[in-house]
Design an enzyme around this catalytic site. Structure first.
Site, PDB file in Angstrom:
ATOM      1  N   ASP A  57      45.647 -22.807  76.242  1.00  0.00           N
ATOM      2  CA  ASP A  57      45.523 -23.177  74.841  1.00  0.00           C
ATOM      3  C   ASP A  57      44.379 -22.337  74.288  1.00  0.00           C
ATOM      4  OD1 ASP A  57      44.994 -24.265  72.365  1.00  0.00           O
ATOM      5  OD2 ASP A  57      45.048 -26.347  73.039  1.00  0.00           O
ATOM      6  N   TYR A 157      47.889 -17.955  56.581  1.00  0.00           N
ATOM      7  CA  TYR A 157      48.410 -17.055  57.620  1.00  0.00           C
ATOM      8  C   TYR A 157      48.070 -15.610  57.318  1.00  0.00           C
ATOM      9  CZ  TYR A 157      51.855 -14.445  60.371  1.00  0.00           C
ATOM     10  OH  TYR A 157      52.465 -13.548  61.213  1.00  0.00           O
ATOM     11  N   THR A 192      62.160 -16.509  64.271  1.00  0.00           N
ATOM     12  CA  THR A 192      61.380 -17.371  65.149  1.00  0.00           C
ATOM     13  C   THR A 192      61.049 -18.648  64.398  1.00  0.00           C
ATOM     14  OG1 THR A 192      59.203 -16.579  64.425  1.00  0.00           O
ATOM     15  CG2 THR A 192      60.333 -15.284  66.129  1.00  0.00           C
TER      16      THR A 192
END
Length: 237
Positions: A57, A157, A192
């Site tokens: 992670d 993003y 995706t």
């Protein structure tokens, strides 16, 4: 098989999994970074020979440190793990969304890269590939571009990937004398689950992975500190 090793973060699905498959096909031992043990194990089984699971992670410093401690030498690091929580413009994006996005897309890359630097330094040809986005290009964001409409949202993003591009340049400059090649890849819009726009796209993730493979296996006279599209053409910063 050869003695080269690679780590791909976020490799249990999407572009990351395709990159891991291509690297394994080249004979590298590939560590499939995955937050989820079950999904990671399934990806390793599907990739087959050469694939190894690494539960990782990127937002957990302790987990990153433990994973890096297991790695004696690393030849290729592909910082692929990334998130895009929403497609909202900056006016509709809360601070917490920025924090969450940067935690994975920026701080996670720094944490992983720095933790694995000792292993990368033991490689005769260390390579780092940061999976960015064409939407992070400030030039493309302020001029007409066929790939996306300027001002089309996803502020958290896109800004996080612009920050990643800056880090790519800084790492490349800092590590150049040590033989590192550090580059960023714009994979194009791929089918995706990154976000709804990507999920609805028809782009093949495997096509993008070819671009990452090219940067991962650059010769010693190859570029560093560059930003390249999946087809190898330069992307303006």
């Amino acid at each position: 098989m050869n003695e080269r090793t690679a780590l791909v973060t976020g490799a249990n699905k999407g572009i990351g999994k395709c990159i891991a498959q291509l690297l394994a096909a080249e004979g590298l031992t590939v560590y499939v970074g995955s937050r989820d043990l079950g999904r990671g194990q399934r990806a390793v089984e599907e990739i087959g020979a050469g694939a190894r699971l690494l539960v990782l992670d990127v937002t957990d410093p302790d987990v990153v440190a433990q994973a890096a401690a297991r790695m004696d030498r690393l030849d290729v690091l592909v910082n692929n793990a990334g998130i895009s929580p929403s497609l909202a413009p900056p006016t509709d994006t809360g601070v917490e969304e920025y924090r969450r996005t940067y935690e994975t897309n920026v701080f996670g890359v720094v944490a992983v890269t720095n933790a694995f630097l000792p292993a990368l330094r033991r490689s005769p040809h260390p390579r780092i590939v940061n999976i960015s986005s064409g939407t992070a290009s400030l030039t493309w964001s302020t001029t007409p571009n066929p790939q996306f409409t300027p001002g089309s949202g996803a502020a958290a993003y896109r800004s996080s990937k612009a920050a990643l591009n800056a880090l790519t340049v800084l790492y490349a400059q800092t590590l150049a004398e040590d033989g590192f090649k550090v580059n960023a890849l714009a994979p194009g819009l791929r089918a995706t689950d990154l976000n709804p726009r990507a999920a609805a796209a028809g782009g093949d993730p495997a096509e993008a992975a070819q671009g990452a493979l090219r940067l991962a296996l650059l010769p010693d006279d190859g570029p560093t500190g560059g930003f390249f599209s999946w087809d190898g053409t330069p992307v303006p910063w």
